[in-house]
Design an enzyme around this catalytic site. Sequence first.
Site, mmCIF file in Angstrom:
data_model
loop_
_atom_site.group_PDB
_atom_site.id
_atom_site.type_symbol
_atom_site.label_atom_id
_atom_site.label_comp_id
_atom_site.label_asym_id
_atom_site.label_seq_id
_atom_site.Cartn_x
_atom_site.Cartn_y
_atom_site.Cartn_z
ATOM 1 N N ASP A 91 0.856 -1.195 0.000
ATOM 2 C CA ASP A 91 0.000 0.000 0.000
ATOM 3 C C ASP A 91 0.888 1.240 0.000
ATOM 4 O O ASP A 91 2.070 1.173 0.333
ATOM 5 C CB ASP A 91 -0.920 0.006 1.232
ATOM 6 C CG ASP A 91 -1.886 1.185 1.188
ATOM 7 O OD1 ASP A 91 -2.493 1.417 0.124
ATOM 8 O OD2 ASP A 91 -2.007 1.911 2.185
ATOM 9 N N SER A 92 0.274 2.360 -0.345
ATOM 10 C CA SER A 92 1.017 3.623 -0.306
ATOM 11 C C SER A 92 1.339 4.022 1.140
ATOM 12 O O SER A 92 2.219 4.840 1.360
ATOM 13 C CB SER A 92 0.184 4.712 -0.975
ATOM 14 O OG SER A 92 -1.086 4.795 -0.362
ATOM 15 N N TYR B 277 -0.418 8.602 -2.720
ATOM 16 C CA TYR B 277 -0.289 8.341 -4.150
ATOM 17 C C TYR B 277 -1.477 8.955 -4.903
ATOM 18 O O TYR B 277 -1.402 9.210 -6.093
ATOM 19 C CB TYR B 277 -0.299 6.838 -4.428
ATOM 20 C CG TYR B 277 0.986 6.087 -4.151
ATOM 21 C CD1 TYR B 277 2.024 6.635 -3.384
ATOM 22 C CD2 TYR B 277 1.160 4.796 -4.663
ATOM 23 C CE1 TYR B 277 3.186 5.899 -3.137
ATOM 24 C CE2 TYR B 277 2.312 4.071 -4.427
ATOM 25 C CZ TYR B 277 3.325 4.617 -3.671
ATOM 26 O OH TYR B 277 4.464 3.894 -3.433
ATOM 27 N N GLY B 278 -2.575 9.132 -4.199
ATOM 28 C CA GLY B 278 -3.850 9.498 -4.835
ATOM 29 C C GLY B 278 -3.889 10.860 -5.485
ATOM 30 O O GLY B 278 -4.850 11.195 -6.174
ATOM 31 N N CYS C 252 -3.717 -0.976 -2.344
ATOM 32 C CA CYS C 252 -3.966 0.419 -2.715
ATOM 33 C C CYS C 252 -4.795 0.489 -4.002
ATOM 34 O O CYS C 252 -4.406 -0.069 -5.032
ATOM 35 C CB CYS C 252 -2.622 1.107 -2.919
ATOM 36 S SG CYS C 252 -2.737 2.826 -3.341
ATOM 37 N N ASN C 253 -5.912 1.170 -3.924
ATOM 38 C CA ASN C 253 -6.776 1.299 -5.104
ATOM 39 C C ASN C 253 -6.101 2.110 -6.201
ATOM 40 O O ASN C 253 -6.257 1.829 -7.383
ATOM 41 C CB ASN C 253 -8.083 2.006 -4.727
ATOM 42 C CG ASN C 253 -9.015 1.093 -3.983
ATOM 43 O OD1 ASN C 253 -9.944 0.548 -4.545
ATOM 44 N ND2 ASN C 253 -8.751 0.896 -2.695
ATOM 45 N N GLU D 229 -6.720 9.331 8.862
ATOM 46 C CA GLU D 229 -5.382 9.166 9.457
ATOM 47 C C GLU D 229 -5.297 9.889 10.796
ATOM 48 O O GLU D 229 -4.514 9.516 11.658
ATOM 49 C CB GLU D 229 -4.309 9.644 8.488
ATOM 50 C CG GLU D 229 -4.280 8.755 7.261
ATOM 51 C CD GLU D 229 -2.943 8.632 6.589
ATOM 52 O OE1 GLU D 229 -2.054 9.446 6.869
ATOM 53 O OE2 GLU D 229 -2.806 7.721 5.752
ATOM 54 N N CYS E 249 -10.996 3.062 -1.797
ATOM 55 C CA CYS E 249 -9.779 3.599 -1.179
ATOM 56 C C CYS E 249 -9.551 2.815 0.097
ATOM 57 O O CYS E 249 -10.502 2.540 0.841
ATOM 58 C CB CYS E 249 -9.970 5.085 -0.870
ATOM 59 S SG CYS E 249 -8.610 5.785 0.083
ATOM 60 N N THR E 250 -8.287 2.450 0.324
ATOM 61 C CA THR E 250 -7.952 1.610 1.477
ATOM 62 C C THR E 250 -8.493 2.133 2.806
ATOM 63 O O THR E 250 -8.816 1.361 3.696
ATOM 64 C CB THR E 250 -6.416 1.541 1.618
ATOM 65 O OG1 THR E 250 -5.895 2.863 1.480
ATOM 66 C CG2 THR E 250 -5.809 0.627 0.593
ATOM 67 N N HIS E 251 -8.529 3.463 2.942
ATOM 68 C CA HIS E 251 -8.882 4.048 4.237
ATOM 69 C C HIS E 251 -10.377 3.986 4.564
ATOM 70 O O HIS E 251 -10.756 3.987 5.731
ATOM 71 C CB HIS E 251 -8.484 5.528 4.266
ATOM 72 C CG HIS E 251 -7.013 5.770 4.306
ATOM 73 N ND1 HIS E 251 -6.160 5.269 3.371
ATOM 74 C CD2 HIS E 251 -6.259 6.470 5.190
ATOM 75 C CE1 HIS E 251 -4.926 5.646 3.663
ATOM 76 N NE2 HIS E 251 -4.962 6.381 4.752
HETATM 77 N N1 DGL Z 1 -4.000 3.826 -0.509
HETATM 78 C C1 DGL Z 1 -4.631 4.856 -1.297
HETATM 79 C C2 DGL Z 1 -5.792 4.227 -2.109
HETATM 80 O O1 DGL Z 1 -6.348 3.222 -1.744
HETATM 81 C C3 DGL Z 1 -5.138 6.005 -0.455
HETATM 82 C C4 DGL Z 1 -4.027 6.884 0.114
HETATM 83 C C5 DGL Z 1 -3.181 7.526 -0.962
HETATM 84 O O2 DGL Z 1 -3.655 8.480 -1.626
HETATM 85 O O3 DGL Z 1 -2.060 7.089 -1.140
HETATM 86 O O4 DGL Z 1 -6.122 4.740 -3.147
#
Ligand code: DGL
Length: 251
Positions: free
Chosen positions: A7-8, A39-40, A70-71, A150, A180-182
Amino acid sequence: MKVGVFDSGIGGLTVVKSLLEHQLFEEIIYFGDTARVPYGVKDKNTIVRYSLEALEFFKNFEIDLLITACNTVSAYALEEMRAQAPFDVIGVVEPGIIATKNALTNSDANVLVLGTQATIASKAYETLLAAKGFNNTTAKATGLFVPIIEEGLFTGEILESTMEHYFKDLDHPDGIILGCTHFPLIADAIVDYFNNNVILIHSGEAIVEYLETHYEFTQKHHEPKIKFFASENPEALRKVAHNWLDLPDEK
Ligand code: DGL
């Protein structure tokens, strides 16, 4: 089976939580690119470059399979990663679409996709949904949720007003893809916002469903070994992991 989870940052721990609940793997190696998250908000070239660097890291372990929790990575870098990986690489977008199709049997259903700016700009979910006959889709970049989550604000005024900001003009959805993971961490608040009358699709649960159909798991692993790595401040990530995943002590 030994699995890598990429994941990011820390968000991919929501996917690890589902893997642990279903006791699928003997060993889990987690890497969060905490030095370069988010990353988003980045462009495709950067997302692909970072993802290929993460892939190199995972090549140091004898994993059987890599899950990109990570999506954003799943939307942009899967093909490039697969081309260079000596193991299977699975993203969360395709499993999410299959889970949506299973959960919402009527393809006229109104589907809302939530994700980062990059994931929504990729149209990855909409394209695959349309290919399955779902044409009543709205996609919304809701990146503000990431820092709010977060910060640990899973309920309360800030979350409520951010939901109002993003959702107030939308038609009531039948299903929401938490792209999105969160976002699984605010699942309760989202369901509540939509009057407890909406089906949520969670990447972690979707990936478990996908793994169970595509791979053979002969036994359950009650106490898998888990190793957490991060590109910056791994201690902080381990702390969050132990907290979110309810792990007794370092494994
Ligand atoms: N892990 C990212 C996702 O699932 C969310 C956080 C990011 O922007 O890196 O898209």
